[in-house]
Design a protein around this motif. Sequence first.
Motif, PDB file in Angstrom:
ATOM      1  N   PHE A 202      83.960  14.935  87.336  1.00  0.00           N
ATOM      2  CA  PHE A 202      82.913  16.249  87.138  1.00  0.00           C
ATOM      3  C   PHE A 202      82.080  15.678  88.519  1.00  0.00           C
ATOM      4  O   PHE A 202      81.091  15.302  87.832  1.00  0.00           O
ATOM      5  CB  PHE A 202      82.260  16.566  85.559  1.00  0.00           C
ATOM      6  CG  PHE A 202      83.855  16.406  84.411  1.00  0.00           C
ATOM      7  CD1 PHE A 202      83.779  17.951  84.654  1.00  0.00           C
ATOM      8  CD2 PHE A 202      83.230  15.893  83.965  1.00  0.00           C
ATOM      9  CE1 PHE A 202      85.224  18.077  83.469  1.00  0.00           C
ATOM     10  CE2 PHE A 202      84.098  16.122  82.739  1.00  0.00           C
ATOM     11  CZ  PHE A 202      84.654  17.545  82.519  1.00  0.00           C
TER      12      PHE A 202
ATOM     13  N   MET B 217      77.944  16.066  87.451  1.00  0.00           N
ATOM     14  CA  MET B 217      77.380  15.653  86.520  1.00  0.00           C
ATOM     15  C   MET B 217      77.107  14.029  86.826  1.00  0.00           C
ATOM     16  O   MET B 217      78.013  13.533  87.760  1.00  0.00           O
ATOM     17  CB  MET B 217      78.235  15.919  85.495  1.00  0.00           C
ATOM     18  CG  MET B 217      78.626  17.720  84.752  1.00  0.00           C
ATOM     19  SD  MET B 217      79.479  17.981  83.472  1.00  0.00           S
ATOM     20  CE  MET B 217      78.555  17.624  82.138  1.00  0.00           C
TER      21      MET B 217
ATOM     22  N   MET C 293      81.228  13.486  78.762  1.00  0.00           N
ATOM     23  CA  MET C 293      82.426  14.573  78.143  1.00  0.00           C
ATOM     24  C   MET C 293      83.937  13.693  77.917  1.00  0.00           C
ATOM     25  O   MET C 293      84.445  14.892  77.140  1.00  0.00           O
ATOM     26  CB  MET C 293      82.818  14.901  79.907  1.00  0.00           C
ATOM     27  CG  MET C 293      81.411  15.920  80.311  1.00  0.00           C
ATOM     28  SD  MET C 293      81.133  17.290  78.428  1.00  0.00           S
ATOM     29  CE  MET C 293      79.975  16.518  78.075  1.00  0.00           C
TER      30      MET C 293
ATOM     31  N   PHE D  67      84.123  14.022  74.337  1.00  0.00           N
ATOM     32  CA  PHE D  67      83.872  14.941  73.763  1.00  0.00           C
ATOM     33  C   PHE D  67      84.066  15.209  72.870  1.00  0.00           C
ATOM     34  O   PHE D  67      84.018  15.885  71.842  1.00  0.00           O
ATOM     35  CB  PHE D  67      84.063  16.501  74.811  1.00  0.00           C
ATOM     36  CG  PHE D  67      83.859  17.257  74.122  1.00  0.00           C
ATOM     37  CD1 PHE D  67      82.612  17.984  74.961  1.00  0.00           C
ATOM     38  CD2 PHE D  67      84.107  18.502  73.728  1.00  0.00           C
ATOM     39  CE1 PHE D  67      81.474  18.824  74.566  1.00  0.00           C
ATOM     40  CE2 PHE D  67      83.736  19.480  72.694  1.00  0.00           C
ATOM     41  CZ  PHE D  67      82.475  19.795  74.260  1.00  0.00           C
TER      42      PHE D  67
ATOM     43  N   ARG E 203      74.404  19.021  73.987  1.00  0.00           N
ATOM     44  CA  ARG E 203      76.633  18.577  74.109  1.00  0.00           C
ATOM     45  C   ARG E 203      76.820  20.394  74.680  1.00  0.00           C
ATOM     46  O   ARG E 203      78.405  19.543  75.316  1.00  0.00           O
ATOM     47  CB  ARG E 203      76.994  18.339  72.645  1.00  0.00           C
ATOM     48  CG  ARG E 203      78.017  18.243  72.382  1.00  0.00           C
ATOM     49  CD  ARG E 203      78.408  17.562  71.572  1.00  0.00           C
ATOM     50  NE  ARG E 203      79.619  18.226  70.905  1.00  0.00           N
ATOM     51  CZ  ARG E 203      80.919  17.635  71.022  1.00  0.00           C
ATOM     52  NH1 ARG E 203      81.387  16.623  71.300  1.00  0.00           N
ATOM     53  NH2 ARG E 203      81.854  18.863  70.073  1.00  0.00           N
TER      54      ARG E 203
ATOM     55  N   LYS F  94      75.818  20.813  78.090  1.00  0.00           N
ATOM     56  CA  LYS F  94      76.786  19.586  79.467  1.00  0.00           C
ATOM     57  C   LYS F  94      78.310  20.280  78.908  1.00  0.00           C
ATOM     58  O   LYS F  94      78.553  20.410  79.888  1.00  0.00           O
ATOM     59  CB  LYS F  94      76.926  18.692  78.468  1.00  0.00           C
ATOM     60  CG  LYS F  94      75.309  17.883  78.780  1.00  0.00           C
ATOM     61  CD  LYS F  94      74.965  16.228  78.758  1.00  0.00           C
ATOM     62  CE  LYS F  94      73.528  15.679  77.875  1.00  0.00           C
ATOM     63  NZ  LYS F  94      73.888  14.030  77.952  1.00  0.00           N
ATOM     64  N   SER F  95      78.856  20.824  77.744  1.00  0.00           N
ATOM     65  CA  SER F  95      80.532  21.097  78.102  1.00  0.00           C
ATOM     66  C   SER F  95      80.245  22.240  78.918  1.00  0.00           C
ATOM     67  O   SER F  95      81.037  22.561  79.976  1.00  0.00           O
ATOM     68  CB  SER F  95      80.849  21.599  76.634  1.00  0.00           C
ATOM     69  OG  SER F  95      80.140  22.463  76.576  1.00  0.00           O
TER      70      SER F  95
ATOM     71  N   ARG G 200      78.289  22.625  81.494  1.00  0.00           N
ATOM     72  CA  ARG G 200      78.185  22.447  83.039  1.00  0.00           C
ATOM     73  C   ARG G 200      79.513  21.771  83.286  1.00  0.00           C
ATOM     74  O   ARG G 200      80.155  21.953  84.738  1.00  0.00           O
ATOM     75  CB  ARG G 200      77.318  21.354  83.778  1.00  0.00           C
ATOM     76  CG  ARG G 200      75.776  22.071  83.280  1.00  0.00           C
ATOM     77  CD  ARG G 200      74.682  21.268  83.184  1.00  0.00           C
ATOM     78  NE  ARG G 200      74.959  20.583  84.060  1.00  0.00           N
ATOM     79  CZ  ARG G 200      74.331  18.311  83.356  1.00  0.00           C
ATOM     80  NH1 ARG G 200      74.076  18.639  82.370  1.00  0.00           N
ATOM     81  NH2 ARG G 200      74.223  17.893  84.805  1.00  0.00           N
ATOM     82  N   ALA G 201      79.915  21.298  82.353  1.00  0.00           N
ATOM     83  CA  ALA G 201      81.767  20.497  82.710  1.00  0.00           C
ATOM     84  C   ALA G 201      82.736  21.060  83.226  1.00  0.00           C
ATOM     85  O   ALA G 201      83.280  21.018  83.667  1.00  0.00           O
ATOM     86  CB  ALA G 201      81.778  19.916  81.399  1.00  0.00           C
TER      87      ALA G 201
ATOM     88  N   ILE H  38      86.850  20.177  76.064  1.00  0.00           N
ATOM     89  CA  ILE H  38      86.265  21.420  75.352  1.00  0.00           C
ATOM     90  C   ILE H  38      86.927  22.909  75.099  1.00  0.00           C
ATOM     91  O   ILE H  38      87.810  22.891  76.433  1.00  0.00           O
ATOM     92  CB  ILE H  38      85.087  21.403  76.966  1.00  0.00           C
ATOM     93  CG1 ILE H  38      84.342  19.729  76.637  1.00  0.00           C
ATOM     94  CG2 ILE H  38      84.654  22.491  77.096  1.00  0.00           C
ATOM     95  CD1 ILE H  38      84.253  19.609  78.295  1.00  0.00           C
TER      96      ILE H  38
END
Lengths: 275, 336
Positions: free
Chosen positions: A131, A134, A142, A145, B190, B193-194, B196-197, B210
């Motif tokens: 990513f 990030m 991530m 996750f 969380r 951020k997901s 943005r990912a 995700i």
Amino acid sequence: MSKTSNPYQDDRGNKDRSITKDGGGGLELPKSTGKARPAPGGPFLAAENMTGGYGGADILHDCTLTVEKGQIAVIVGPNGAGKSTAMKAVFGMLNLRAGQVRLDGEDISGLSPQDRVARGMGFVPQVNNVFPSMSVEENLEMGAFLRRDDFRRTMEQVYDLFPILKDKRRQAAGELSGGQRQQVAVGRALMTQPKLLMLDEPTAGVSPIVMDELFDRIIEVARTGISILMVEQNARQALEIADRGYVLVQGANRYTDTGEALLANPDVRRTFLGG
Amino acid sequence: MDFLNAIVALLNFVIIPATAYGAQLALGALGVTLIYGILRFSNFAHGDTMAFGTGMVILVTWLFQSWGLHFGPLPTALLALPFGIAITAALVLATDKAVYRFYRRQKAAPVILVIVSMGVMFVMNGVTRFVIGVDEIRFDDGARFLINAGDFKKATGLAEGLAFRSSQALTIVTAVVVVAALFWFLNRTRTGKSMRAYSDNEDLALLSGINPERVVTVTWIIASGLAVIAGTLYGLDKSFKAFNYFQLLLPIFASAIVGGLGSPLGAIAGGFLIAFSEVGFTYAWKKVATYVLPESLAPDGLVQLLSTDYKFAVSFAILIVVLLFKPTGLFKGKSV
Ligand SMILES: Nc1ncnc2c1ncn2[C@@H]1O[C@H](COP(=O)(O)OP(=O)(O)O)[C@@H](O)[C@H]1O
Ligand SMILES: [Mg+2]
């Protein structure tokens, strides 16, 4: 996305980035169609007789890949041979027409990629595997996750394996050098604590020194008991560290042997290793 | 003394109004940039989402007022805001399910979604006018001024008065709180951020487990919230008129693009840049100039660079100038 049969996917030549952002995902991941079934015996990973492609003509023809626990298997072959496709098939990103994938005594052929991650597979794609905006640390987060437990210890282990990432953990992954970015990608895949790590050309575009360094790290990972399935362009160096090697040509197994034996095989040397 | 008067006049006519306006633009641009970054298209319906949401806030405000419910010195609309956001988010999510999701399933090219959002814009535009009408509506109540011009003159003895309306103060405070909350959400949680990912690399986000539908839903909810807050603050500060929000789309897009599309920080910087330029170019500087310049140099004209009718031209002039020198916008968004 230019010529396609689906009119919705035709962007009519639009190049205006003030109204659209490109780089959207094209992935259509198959859903789980079944549960994992016990299938004891055999190698740790056994992807057998895989046949299928992307919807059109078959790319893979009766392709078989196996890896034993804690060992390194390397796939080599010419460009377009279907190496990446074979990796995607093992990871469940392809709808196979035939064949099965068994991992650690279970038949996981019907599972989606996400469910395979939960079963212990980690995958580092060939391209776009971080990513970019990030931070390194967020990339690792991530990767974890799907985990709901505390993953700080795993992150420490990744930092121990790749100390440079610890120094750069607040930096955006897209700002790192090619080799460091590959380390982030591998680290991200390790965050789910996989039992099988699949790497698609992890050393693409890095210098020979960085390549050796990456291979050393990969051997280190294998020593912790994680099985490795890896595609490599640098065939000679990769086969040197391989317990098992596969030469793939046009989606089919051409040669299968130990890495050492393939390096010694005159046919393989002449055709695929440049003499 | 003249110098102080000049500063007060500057504060009164330029800095305070532009800051409030900038905060409103920034909140609007944040919503646009968020949708651009995550859903990958410029949402032309954003202005009308603001209008619809503000309309809902006004209706709930009237309901509360009819019950005799007030919020002390603060406008009642603030109490109605959460309800307005909830109704708007529900409408936007329903639109997503009924319209946008179909195109997502088709993996439609983003430019198709832009056109789709235009259709949504027209429908929302009509719905808003149908529900609340086309007239100008003032719905601010509570205390009107934090600092009153007359009181200020009396207290300081200066010739210039300083007026600081409570709606302006409220705008600035709310914007700071909302922006802080948004950044905290995007960078610390969380789910944030997901998102943005997903914005960074959709395929890898998918492989990481995700859930894209969840990301899309949360994005719409946050964008609706930002739109309704921005719209309500704008309406409190100026007044509500459905058509104004449609026009507001122009400076909002200019803010988002100047700042760097997809960059939340850029949206904020862009909002203030556009607001200050707009106010700066259309303000008649005669008064300030008369205070600071010696008498011999005092200007005859208004020293107004552009008539207020041209204020939208300012946004676009800035847009072009910035993009000529920095095609990715000030904060390195997407190259345009
Ligand atoms: N997403 C895709 N859709 C359709 N065909 C593909 C796709 N990706 C690869 N192919 C085709 O599959 C074949 C094998 O590609 P790939 O697996 O990427 O080869 P390798 O990794 O060995 O270089 C090529 O002919 C390529 O054109
Ligand atoms: Mg490949």
